[in-house]
Design a protein around this motif. Structure first.
Motif, short mmCIF file in Angstrom:
data_model
loop_
_atom_site.label_atom_id
_atom_site.label_comp_id
_atom_site.label_asym_id
_atom_site.label_seq_id
_atom_site.Cartn_x
_atom_site.Cartn_y
_atom_site.Cartn_z
N GLU A 302 0.83 -1.20 0.00
CA GLU A 302 0.00 0.00 0.00
C GLU A 302 0.88 1.26 0.00
O GLU A 302 2.05 1.23 0.34
N ASN A 303 0.27 2.32 -0.43
CA ASN A 303 0.94 3.63 -0.51
C ASN A 303 2.11 3.62 -1.48
O ASN A 303 3.02 4.43 -1.37
N SER A 304 2.10 2.69 -2.45
CA SER A 304 3.15 2.70 -3.47
C SER A 304 3.00 3.95 -4.31
O SER A 304 1.88 4.41 -4.60
N SER A 305 4.13 4.51 -4.68
CA SER A 305 4.11 5.77 -5.41
C SER A 305 3.55 5.56 -6.81
O SER A 305 3.68 4.47 -7.40
N PRO A 306 2.91 6.59 -7.38
CA PRO A 306 2.39 6.46 -8.75
C PRO A 306 3.52 6.12 -9.74
O PRO A 306 4.63 6.63 -9.65
N GLY A 307 3.19 5.24 -10.67
CA GLY A 307 4.17 4.79 -11.66
C GLY A 307 4.85 3.50 -11.30
O GLY A 307 5.63 2.94 -12.10
N THR A 308 4.62 2.98 -10.09
CA THR A 308 5.24 1.72 -9.68
C THR A 308 4.66 0.58 -10.52
O THR A 308 3.44 0.37 -10.55
N PRO A 309 5.50 -0.18 -11.24
CA PRO A 309 4.98 -1.30 -12.04
C PRO A 309 4.53 -2.45 -11.14
O PRO A 309 5.14 -2.73 -10.10
N ARG A 338 -10.17 1.54 -12.31
CA ARG A 338 -9.72 2.44 -13.37
C ARG A 338 -9.09 3.72 -12.79
O ARG A 338 -8.25 4.34 -13.43
N ARG A 339 -9.52 4.12 -11.57
CA ARG A 339 -8.95 5.31 -10.95
C ARG A 339 -7.59 5.04 -10.32
O ARG A 339 -6.72 5.92 -10.31
N LEU A 340 -7.38 3.85 -9.82
CA LEU A 340 -6.14 3.57 -9.09
C LEU A 340 -5.04 2.96 -9.96
O LEU A 340 -3.86 3.13 -9.65
N LEU A 341 -5.42 2.25 -11.05
CA LEU A 341 -4.44 1.52 -11.85
C LEU A 341 -4.39 2.06 -13.27
O LEU A 341 -5.34 2.65 -13.77
N ARG A 342 -3.25 1.81 -13.89
CA ARG A 342 -3.05 2.21 -15.29
C ARG A 342 -2.58 0.99 -16.06
O ARG A 342 -1.67 0.27 -15.64
N LEU A 343 -3.20 0.75 -17.21
CA LEU A 343 -2.85 -0.38 -18.07
C LEU A 343 -2.33 0.15 -19.39
O LEU A 343 -3.04 0.88 -20.09
N ASP A 344 -1.08 -0.17 -19.69
CA ASP A 344 -0.51 0.25 -20.96
C ASP A 344 -1.11 -0.61 -22.07
O ASP A 344 -0.95 -1.85 -22.08
N GLU A 345 -1.78 0.00 -23.02
CA GLU A 345 -2.51 -0.76 -24.04
C GLU A 345 -1.59 -1.45 -25.04
O GLU A 345 -2.01 -2.38 -25.72
N ASN A 346 -0.36 -1.03 -25.09
CA ASN A 346 0.56 -1.66 -26.05
C ASN A 346 1.40 -2.76 -25.41
O ASN A 346 1.54 -3.85 -25.98
N SER A 347 1.97 -2.46 -24.20
CA SER A 347 2.86 -3.44 -23.58
C SER A 347 2.16 -4.36 -22.61
O SER A 347 2.70 -5.42 -22.27
N GLY A 348 1.00 -3.97 -22.09
CA GLY A 348 0.30 -4.79 -21.13
C GLY A 348 0.79 -4.61 -19.70
O GLY A 348 0.40 -5.39 -18.82
N TRP A 349 1.66 -3.63 -19.48
CA TRP A 349 2.16 -3.39 -18.12
C TRP A 349 1.05 -2.73 -17.29
O TRP A 349 0.45 -1.75 -17.69
N LEU A 350 0.85 -3.30 -16.10
CA LEU A 350 -0.10 -2.76 -15.13
C LEU A 350 0.72 -2.03 -14.06
O LEU A 350 1.62 -2.60 -13.45
N SER A 351 0.41 -0.75 -13.85
CA SER A 351 1.16 0.07 -12.89
C SER A 351 0.20 0.88 -12.03
O SER A 351 -1.01 0.92 -12.28
N VAL A 352 0.80 1.54 -11.01
CA VAL A 352 0.01 2.34 -10.05
C VAL A 352 -0.23 3.71 -10.65
O VAL A 352 0.70 4.38 -11.09
N LEU A 353 -1.50 4.12 -10.65
CA LEU A 353 -1.85 5.45 -11.12
C LEU A 353 -2.01 6.42 -9.94
O LEU A 353 -1.55 7.57 -10.00
N HIS A 354 -2.65 5.99 -8.88
CA HIS A 354 -2.77 6.76 -7.64
C HIS A 354 -2.47 5.85 -6.46
O HIS A 354 -2.64 4.63 -6.55
N ARG A 355 -2.03 6.45 -5.35
CA ARG A 355 -1.68 5.66 -4.17
C ARG A 355 -2.89 4.88 -3.68
O ARG A 355 -4.01 5.39 -3.65
N ILE A 356 -2.65 3.67 -3.27
CA ILE A 356 -3.70 2.77 -2.83
C ILE A 356 -3.56 2.60 -1.32
O ILE A 356 -2.47 2.30 -0.81
N ASP A 357 -4.66 2.80 -0.61
CA ASP A 357 -4.69 2.63 0.84
C ASP A 357 -5.36 1.31 1.16
O ASP A 357 -6.54 1.10 0.80
#
Length: 1057
Positions: A302-309, A338-357
């Motif tokens: 939890e509380n991982s910084s945005p952009g963490t893969p 959709r608010r907390l995570l980001r999915l790269d449509e080309n590479s398929g990498w799932l990363s943190v978009l906003h900090r998760i509590d």
């Protein structure tokens, strides 16, 4: 065997002897109350009866119930234990604890109920849980009102396409039950190749033409068209709509279809919604992407910084080119995903978009779709399970709540000081939102306070991150010693590093009436002056009470002193509220100098307590008694030729006053004929009279004089003075006044002030130090002696004061100290109300100068006018007739007027003099001398006009008689003519003689009256009087006489013959 049976019998008897509430408490210590309640219900819905579920008999009122938590949605009857809902609506989908729950049995509301014994002799706490049942209050919805599906042409019959799923916030039976595929009425939805745009899908509520029969036929036609809907059940228990191709698809004939897709839930009544399904016919793409795994699972701190893969999803497609290019998109995912995570449509990498509590979301479950870029695109989906790992990022929270009947509001608990030791006064709940060791919390009370924490329950099933304690008293409470306790509770978790928090409870100790009123002094002595006015305040007695409220409200009363039976109410009274002691009669120290009584203070507590003090009033003396001699006449006999400075007798004088008021000052007062002036002196202490000369009987046989006794002298004995140059700057220190007071404390706090002798505001005194400073600019009118009256007051009750005189002589130098000392001596006998400040004749001199200038100007104007008139008459007579010898001229202006002496002033009937004109005291003098000679003044040159005569009216009035008969003359010249309302003129200078004092005119230095051959008795005496004065005195005297003369508006006319 008998022993075992006896033991069992004793145990049964012991259980029967236990009180029913205690037995029930012990039996239900581990019981968890559970109830069920449907959401969205109205207020006051009955949930259950806690008393009956716990087996407690109610109705007597001895056992009561209190809801300690969960009061936002629930309430309980304190007597019957009936649990019901409040007015706040319960929405299962909006409860924070039910946001991510997919199991019906896991959505609940926790509450706590305390069972309170009689007089709170015992308290038991029970936990309960109300499971919130879902109702069908949410409509299933599609992610978009228009759903687009691409289908390649030439797909064989039976080809299956996955459609977007709808979401329903309800679940279970109220969740999604089925999907339906509808077609627009007429069966020709969509557009043909090269055709127009199809009509929009009709809303669900639009009726079909022909009624329900036509609707059923339309639905049947839809089911038999090119596409068919099939709903499959997934492994997750969800329903997946699928579109199945049932007929040939030819993009060249028709390139799109528009259908209506409707979703229904299983509620009663059912809820439904629909969306437009737009099917686009494209070229063939015969291979679908395939994920490497159907389920992806990962852990995220939890509380991982945005952009963490987090992880990478991989899918493969056997096609090549555009049909083999894969893009990744979210499938069935909630808004929070959709608010907390980001999915790269080309590479398929799932990363943190906003900090998760983790305390808000502990797990994320969603699907990801892999879609190729072929026409139509093919898709595959995989499930992603993301577990949020806990971090020690939450401090423990401490919640302090009331327990039982002890009130607690806004962090303040009110506890009576007579509460027993080990009484629970508050409930403390400590919790930590973290998990595991990060949520294990220990709690303690810090500081030296008489309180301690004890666990509310010892159950093994109690979670480690949520504990409850009772706050007990550990020592007796005393309101008078400590009224408020700030109880600080600290909670520390077991994380690394550990986090802590604290909360405080203000325990306000309630007062009981256990302290009597207390006076600061057992005996209060007060000095009060005599000759007072009835109703004056003598003193104020104040008692203090360590209690508060009504217990500290005090009333005062007067009682007789234990040493005296006299009732003080006839002379003194006291205000029952303020404690002001007043006198109701006029006190006389000479009759009684001490009064003693007792003041009692009672509080208004129950029972009332009291305290007392003794008040001693000492009557202070005032100077209200005159000194009295033992005899009115003292007669002493002495021998002649007695040596000087010998005692000749002693007088005795007494004064009934006291202290300084009885201190006497004796002095010799001259007799009627000033016989004793400088001959006798008196000793102030003994009253002995001494002679300063040797007596001679042949010259004088007796002496009569008076002896004066003065008490309480207000003038200081020190007659010194300070010389202040006129060039002194402002803020120059003139002198310092120092006073002493034998008292101490506030009674010796002195304040200085100038109360008199400062009319020009030239001086200022410092109230504290007594330093007198110059604050004004000195001017010529300020030259001379200034007498400042300085008063010093103490701050006692009643205040005492005294006065002193400070003499300041303003001048450049001190040339004649004797004159200044004589002025200071005269000021000591001048009333204090009269100001002595500067030169008193300064303003008068300015006025005199103005009058002199005016008079001289008037005289010159009159003389000029007379000359003009005489010249005019002379010229006219010469011009008309000329001079004729031997001819008698007409009576001219210079001929003395004749008055009839037989005529006398008339008197009124009562013998009084007749009313005289307003200007009857004005004397007009006409004087002339042969050959035009001038009459010069003897001692003063006030005017250069020839023959100017000056007279001063001495106490003259309008009733003066005819003064002509008082004038005698023996020489023809000069002629003095007195005009009407003046004495008749003679032929020579006339001097006033034999006149009564009220009608006397005195010559003021004129050579006419002084140089006369014949002088009256008064004129000679006046000349002798003036000749005795020095030149300087004569000038001063003449100056004053001239001023008086000018104030009488005397007109003088001189004529030359």
């Amino acid at each position: 065997m008998r022993t075992l049976l006896g033991f069992v019998h004793c145990c049964c008897c012991f259980l029967l002897l236990l009180p029913l509430p205690l037995w029930v408490s012990l039996a239900a210590a581990k019981q968890l109350l559970k109830y069920r309640l449907a959401e969205e219900g109205p207020a006051d819905i009955r949930i259950g009866n806690v008393a009956s579920d716990l087996g407690i008999v109610t109705g007597s009122g001895e056992v009561t119930f209190s809801l300690e938590s969960g009061s936002d949605y629930l309430k309980i009857d304190n007597i019957t234990g009936e649990l019901s809902t409040t007015e706040r609506r319960i929405d299962r989908e909006k409860l924070p604890q039910c946001q991510m729950i997919f199991d019906e049995n896991e959505c609940f509301l926790d509450f706590e109920v305390s069972v309170i014994g009689p007089s709170q002799s015992w308290v038991d706490l029970f936990e309960g849980r109300v499971i919130i049942l879902d109702i069908n209050d949410n409509t299933p919805t599609f992610p978009s009102p228009v759903l687009t599906l691409t289908v390649e042409e030439n797909r064989p019959v039976g080809t299956l396409y996955l459609l977007p799923t709808a979401t329903d916030r309800d679940f279970g039976r109220n969740g999604i039950e089925r999907y339906e595929l509808l077609q627009e009425p007429g069966g020709d939805g969509g557009r043909r190749a090269g055709g127009g745009v199809p009509a929009a899908a009709a809303p669900e509520s639009a009726p079909y033409p022909g009624g329900s029969k036509r609707r059923q036929e339309a639905e049947a036609a839809a089911r038999s068209s090119v596409f068919e809907l099939q709903v499959a059940d997934t492994l997750d228990g969800e329903k997946q709509p699928q579109l199945i191709v049932k007929g040939a698809l030819d993009r060249e004939q028709r390139d799109s279809y528009e259908l209506s897709l409707r979703v229904r839930d299983g509620g009663d009544p059912a809820r439904s919604s629909q969306a437009i399904l737009r099917v686009l016919i494209t070229d063939v793409n015969d291979n679908s992407p395939r994920f490497e795994k159907s389920v992806y699972e990962a852990d995220l701190a939890e509380n991982s910084s945005p952009g963490t893969p987090i992880l990478q999803l991989r899918a493969t497609d056997l096609d090549v080119g555009v049909n083999g290019q894969i893009e990744y998109v979210f499938g069935a995912a909630t808004e929070s995903v959709r608010r907390l995570l980001r999915l790269d449509e080309n590479s398929g990498w799932l990363s943190v978009l906003h900090r998760i509590d983790r305390e808000e979301v502990n797990q994320l479950r969603f699907t990801v779709m892999a879609r190729d870029r072929g026409q139509p695109p093919k898709t595959d989906k995989a499930t992603v399970v993301l577990n949020i790992r806990d971090e020690n990022d939450n401090v423990p929270t401490i919640d302090i709540r009331k327990i039982g009947r002890i009130p607690l509001r806004d962090g303040v608990a009110s506890v009576a000081e007579d509460v027993l030791v080990d009484t629970p006064i508050a409930l403390v709940q400590v919790s930590d939102r973290d998990q595991g060791e990060n949520g294990v919390v220990t709690c303690t009370v810090v500081g030296d306070v008489p309180f301690q924490l004890k666990p509310a329950s010892e159950g093994e099933g109690e979670p480690q991150n949520k504990r409850k304690y009772f706050l007990h008293t550990s020592a007796p409470l005393d309101y008078e010693a400590v009224r408020d306790y700030n109880v600080v509770i600290v909670a520390v978790d077991s994380g690394s590093p550990s986090l802590s928090s604290n909360n405080s409870l203000l325990v306000r100790v309630g007062d009981t009436n256990d302290n009597p009123p207390v006076f600061s002094q057992a005996v209060l002595e007060v000095s009060f002056p005599e000759n007072n006015l009835p109703g004056e305040r003598v003193a104020t007695v104040v008692a203090t009470d360590a209690d508060s409220g009504k217990n500290a409200e005090i009333t005062y009363s007067l009682e007789a002193s234990p040493l005296s039976s006299e009732v003080p109410g006839s002379i003194f009274s006291i205000d029952p509220d303020s404690g002001d002691v007043s006198v109701q009669a006029v006190l006389d120290r000479e009759q009684r100098d001490t009064y003693e009584f007792q003041v009692t203070a009672r509080d208004k507590g129950v029972p009332s307590l009291q305290g007392s003090t003794t008040v001693v009033v000492r009557v202070a003396d005032r100077n209200d008694n005159e000194p009295r001699f033992m005899q009115d006449v003292f007669t002493f006999y002495v021998k002649e030729n007695l040596q000087p400075n010998s005692p000749v007798g002693m007088v005795t004088v007494m004064d009934f006053d006291k202290g300084r008021n009885a201190e006497l000052s004796l002095s010799i007062q001259p007799g009627d004929h000033d016989q004793a002036a400088g001959i006798f002196s008196i000793e102030n202490d003994t009253g002995t009279i001494f002679s300063t000369v040797s007596f001679d009987r042949e010259q004088q046989t007796s002496y009569t004089f008076k002896v004066k006794a003065v008490d309480g002298v207000t003038f200081p004995s020190n007659s010194s003075y300070t010389v202040l140059p006129p060039s002194s700057n402002m803020r120059t220190v003139v002198a310092t006044v120092v006073a002493t007071d034998a008292d101490t404390g506030l009674n010796a706090d002195l304040n200085y002030s100038i109360v008199g002798g400062n009319p020009f505001k030239l001086f200022e005194i410092d109230p504290a130090s007594g330093v007198v400073s110059l604050v004004g600019k000195l001017a010529p009118k300020h030259y001379g002696l200034h007498r400042l009256v300085v008063q010093v007051n103490d701050s006692g009750q009643p205040p005492q004061s005294t006065t002193a005189l400070l003499h300041v002589f303003v001048n450049e130098s001190l040339s004649n100290a004797t004159v200044v000392e004589s002025q200071v001596a005269r000021s000591l006998h001048t009333p204090l109300a009269q100001d002595i400040a500067g030169d008193p004749s300064y303003e008068l001199s300015k006025q005199r100068l103005s009058i002199v200038i005016g008079v001289v100007a008037g005289i010159m104007t009159v003389i000029l006018l007379i000359l003009v008139v005489v010249m005019a008459r002379y010229c006219r007579s010469k011009g008309k007739h000329g001079y004729e010898a031997g001819k008698k001229d007409h009576e001219d202006f210079f001929t003395p007027q004749q008055h009839d002496k037989a005529k006398k002033p008339k008197k009124d009937k009562k013998g009084k003099k007749g009313k005289q004109p307003l200007y009857s005291s004005i004397v007009t003098v006409e004087a002339s001398k042969p050959n035009g000679q001038r009459y010069d003044s003897v001692n003063e040159k006030l005017s250069d006009s020839p023959g100017m005569g000056r007279y001063r009216s001495v106490n003259g009035g309008p009733g003066s008689p005819d003064l002509a008969r008082h004038y005698k003359s023996s020489s023809p010249l000069p002629t003095v003519q007195l005009h009407p309302q003046s004495p008749t003129a003679g032929k020579k200078h006339q001097a006033v003689q034999d006149l009564p004092p009220a009608n006397t005119f005195v010559g003021a230095g004129d050579n006419i009256s002084i140089g006369s051959d014949h002088c009256s008795e008064y004129s000679c005496q006046a000349s002798s009087k003036y000749s005795k004065q020095s030149n300087g005195d004569i000038k001063t005297y003449l100056h004053k006489q001239y001023a008086l003369f000018t104030s009488q508006t005397l007109t003088v006319q001189y004529f030359l013959i």
